[in-house]
Design an enzyme around this catalytic site. Structure first.
Site, PDB file in Angstrom:
ATOM      1  N   TYR A  35       0.892  -1.259   0.102  1.00 32.63           N
ATOM      2  CA  TYR A  35       0.212   0.128  -0.248  1.00 32.63           C
ATOM      3  C   TYR A  35       0.876   1.261  -0.022  1.00 32.63           C
ATOM      4  O   TYR A  35       0.458   2.324  -0.463  1.00 32.63           O
ATOM      5  CB  TYR A  35      -0.819  -0.097   1.049  1.00 32.63           C
ATOM      6  CG  TYR A  35      -2.096  -0.771   1.068  1.00 32.63           C
ATOM      7  CD1 TYR A  35      -2.029  -2.407   0.850  1.00 32.63           C
ATOM      8  CD2 TYR A  35      -3.461  -0.070   0.865  1.00 32.63           C
ATOM      9  CE1 TYR A  35      -3.061  -3.063   0.816  1.00 32.63           C
ATOM     10  CE2 TYR A  35      -4.453  -1.033   0.511  1.00 32.63           C
ATOM     11  CZ  TYR A  35      -4.385  -2.506   0.276  1.00 32.63           C
ATOM     12  OH  TYR A  35      -5.528  -3.030   0.414  1.00 32.63           O
ATOM     13  N   LYS A  44       3.438 -15.308   4.667  1.00 29.12           N
ATOM     14  CA  LYS A  44       3.796 -15.809   3.447  1.00 29.12           C
ATOM     15  C   LYS A  44       5.333 -16.187   3.567  1.00 29.12           C
ATOM     16  O   LYS A  44       6.078 -15.939   2.398  1.00 29.12           O
ATOM     17  CB  LYS A  44       3.316 -15.418   2.146  1.00 29.12           C
ATOM     18  CG  LYS A  44       3.561 -16.389   0.969  1.00 29.12           C
ATOM     19  CD  LYS A  44       2.396 -17.536   1.178  1.00 29.12           C
ATOM     20  CE  LYS A  44       2.694 -18.568  -0.066  1.00 29.12           C
ATOM     21  NZ  LYS A  44       1.994 -20.015  -0.064  1.00 29.12           N
ATOM     22  N   ASP A  70      -2.175 -18.692   2.878  1.00 30.15           N
ATOM     23  CA  ASP A  70      -3.133 -19.288   2.077  1.00 30.15           C
ATOM     24  C   ASP A  70      -3.800 -20.645   2.955  1.00 30.15           C
ATOM     25  O   ASP A  70      -4.936 -20.667   2.721  1.00 30.15           O
ATOM     26  CB  ASP A  70      -2.305 -20.206   0.818  1.00 30.15           C
ATOM     27  CG  ASP A  70      -0.926 -20.758   1.379  1.00 30.15           C
ATOM     28  OD1 ASP A  70      -0.580 -20.342   2.469  1.00 30.15           O
ATOM     29  OD2 ASP A  70      -0.535 -21.344   0.481  1.00 30.15           O
ATOM     30  N   ASP A 101      -6.065  -7.005   4.267  1.00 33.19           N
ATOM     31  CA  ASP A 101      -7.300  -6.465   3.338  1.00 33.19           C
ATOM     32  C   ASP A 101      -8.050  -7.632   2.739  1.00 33.19           C
ATOM     33  O   ASP A 101      -9.298  -7.869   3.080  1.00 33.19           O
ATOM     34  CB  ASP A 101      -6.559  -5.580   2.193  1.00 33.19           C
ATOM     35  CG  ASP A 101      -7.803  -5.354   1.284  1.00 33.19           C
ATOM     36  OD1 ASP A 101      -8.772  -4.688   1.661  1.00 33.19           O
ATOM     37  OD2 ASP A 101      -7.591  -5.451  -0.123  1.00 33.19           O
ATOM     38  N   ASP A 131     -12.002  -9.226   4.243  1.00 32.15           N
ATOM     39  CA  ASP A 131     -13.285  -9.554   3.636  1.00 32.15           C
ATOM     40  C   ASP A 131     -13.780 -11.022   3.512  1.00 32.15           C
ATOM     41  O   ASP A 131     -15.155 -11.261   3.869  1.00 32.15           O
ATOM     42  CB  ASP A 131     -12.874  -9.428   1.935  1.00 32.15           C
ATOM     43  CG  ASP A 131     -13.312  -7.822   1.586  1.00 32.15           C
ATOM     44  OD1 ASP A 131     -13.356  -7.122   2.270  1.00 32.15           O
ATOM     45  OD2 ASP A 131     -13.555  -7.702   0.226  1.00 32.15           O
TER      46      ASP A 131
HETATM   47  C1  IPM Z   1     -10.653  -1.627   2.682  1.00 32.32           C
HETATM   48  C2  IPM Z   1     -10.570  -1.127   1.346  1.00 32.32           C
HETATM   49  C3  IPM Z   1      -9.577  -0.156   1.088  1.00 32.32           C
HETATM   50  C4  IPM Z   1      -8.169  -1.267   1.089  1.00 32.32           C
HETATM   51  C5  IPM Z   1      -9.498   0.438  -0.462  1.00 32.32           C
HETATM   52  C6  IPM Z   1     -10.756   0.951  -0.908  1.00 32.32           C
HETATM   53  C7  IPM Z   1      -8.398   1.109  -0.693  1.00 32.32           C
HETATM   54  O1  IPM Z   1     -10.647  -2.221   0.268  1.00 32.32           O
HETATM   55  O2  IPM Z   1     -10.586  -0.638   3.628  1.00 32.32           O
HETATM   56  O3  IPM Z   1     -10.591  -3.013   3.091  1.00 32.32           O
HETATM   57  O4  IPM Z   1      -7.781  -1.909   0.430  1.00 32.32           O
HETATM   58  O5  IPM Z   1      -7.750  -1.078   2.310  1.00 32.32           O
HETATM   59 MN    MN Z   2     -10.604  -4.098   1.583  1.00 31.45          MN
END
Ligand code: IPM
Ligand code: MN
Length: 330
Positions: A125, A176, A209, A233, A237
């Protein structure tokens, strides 16, 4: 003391879920001054401005920021994400991204109660890289990963301090190391270095993984996870999906040193496909607001909202219906 809270509704469902979060904070009786900021992909399309230096400085003087979601499909990828969200994370030194996952109505929910600590200012990032001979058949694109001992160490130390305050007292490093032999080596050494200061905290290491398999098959094994920016990140999710849906995944972008405000936002994005339809689950924004209240020392109000969320856990409905019901449950 009245908290000065920056409000960035943003794009898509962002303003809708932030409105419900503020409704619930109001109902909990917390006194605050809202300081609204018109920052979004929509605004960028309107006047070409992502964020002004003055806005960043004004935000720096606030107590906290609550953000809905930013980004729209009409803006090229990265403009808003990098120009606004990552700029705030970097400029305000929000070096911890804390993302809690607790049991929700999901078939994977049994005993799930873990927190991901994502390093939030480094790794891929940091934006190191570039093009060479762009647009030619000999094009080269590089994308580096920046890993400092200080950056890894402070994220890991935060994870251990958090784990020490929890019942299970356990931290898993996810990386990793078998392929990323430079950054993984630094992270692993920093992890062992910090762990030595916390003999009461148990430790484990998972390759990222393998962690994906455990997230799906046995997420209850985790207590606190610490990991780098990009792995964090992606994993969060997945965490949302296994802990009751992304509609409940909340986050705090924290500056634990408190040299400036921290920023709280749902993990989900602006969801343009359902924007304006009063369909989004406001819980992720509401839980983010609860994290904000905790961070601001409003533990009583935060606790009351947590209880209201638990009471309404099975409820379904529109964005505003859910906000009303959670506010009423207070
Ligand atoms: C998150 C989002 C952000 C990230 C994006 C929108 C830059 O996906 O907060 O997880 O990748 O950190
Ligand atoms: Mn994200």
């Amino acid at each position: 003391m009245t908290h000065r809270i920056g409000i960035i509704g943003g794009d898509g469902i962002g303003p809708e879920v932030v409105a419900e979060a503020l409704k619930v904070v109001d109902a909990a009786g917390v006194a605050y001054d809202p300081v609204p900021f018109d920052l979004s992909g929509a605004r960028y399309l309107r006047d070409g401005v992502v964020i002004r230096d003055e806005d960043v400085e004004e935000i720096r003087g606030l107590d906290a920021v609550l953000l809905g979601a930013v980004g729209t499909p009409d803006v090229p990828p990265g403009v808003i994400e990098r120009g606004l969200l990552l700029r705030l994370r970097f400029d305000l030194d929000l070096y911890i991204n804390q993302r809690p996952f607790t049991a929700g109505p999901s078939r994977y929910n049994d005993g799930v109660d873990f927190i991901v600590i994502r390093e939030n200012t480094e790794g891929t990032y940091a934006g190191e890289g570039g093009f060479l001979r762009k647009g030619t058949p000999h094009e080269v694109a590089t994308q580096g990963s920046v890993n400092t001992w200080m950056g890894a160490e402070r994220a890991i130390r935060y994870a251990f301090e958090l784990a020490r305050s929890r019942e299970r007292k356990h931290v898993t490093l996810v990386h990793k190391t078998n392929v990323l032999t430079f950054s993984g080596d630094l992270w692993e050494r920093a992890f062992r270095h910090v762990a030595a200061d916390f003999p009461e905290v148990g430790t484990a290491y998972n390759h990222v993984d393998a962690a994906c398999i455990y997230f799906v098959e046995d997420p209850a094994r985790y207590d606190v996870i610490v990991t780098d920016n990009l792995f964090g990140d992606i994993l969060t999710d997945l965490g949302g999906a296994v802990a009751g849906g992304i509609g409940r995944a909340a986050s705090g972008n924290l500056n634990p040193a408190r040299t400036g405000p921290s920023l709280f936002e749902p993990v989900h994005g602006s969801a343009p496909d359902i924007a304006g339809q009063n369909k989004a689950d406001p819980r992720a924004a509401i839980i983010s607001a609860v994290m904000m209240l905790d961070f601001l020392g409003e533990e009583t109000a935060a606790g009351r909202i947590r209880t209201a969320l638990a009471k309404t856990d099975d409820l379904t409905g529109s964005t505003t219906e859910l906000g009303d019901a959670i506010a009423a449950a207070l």
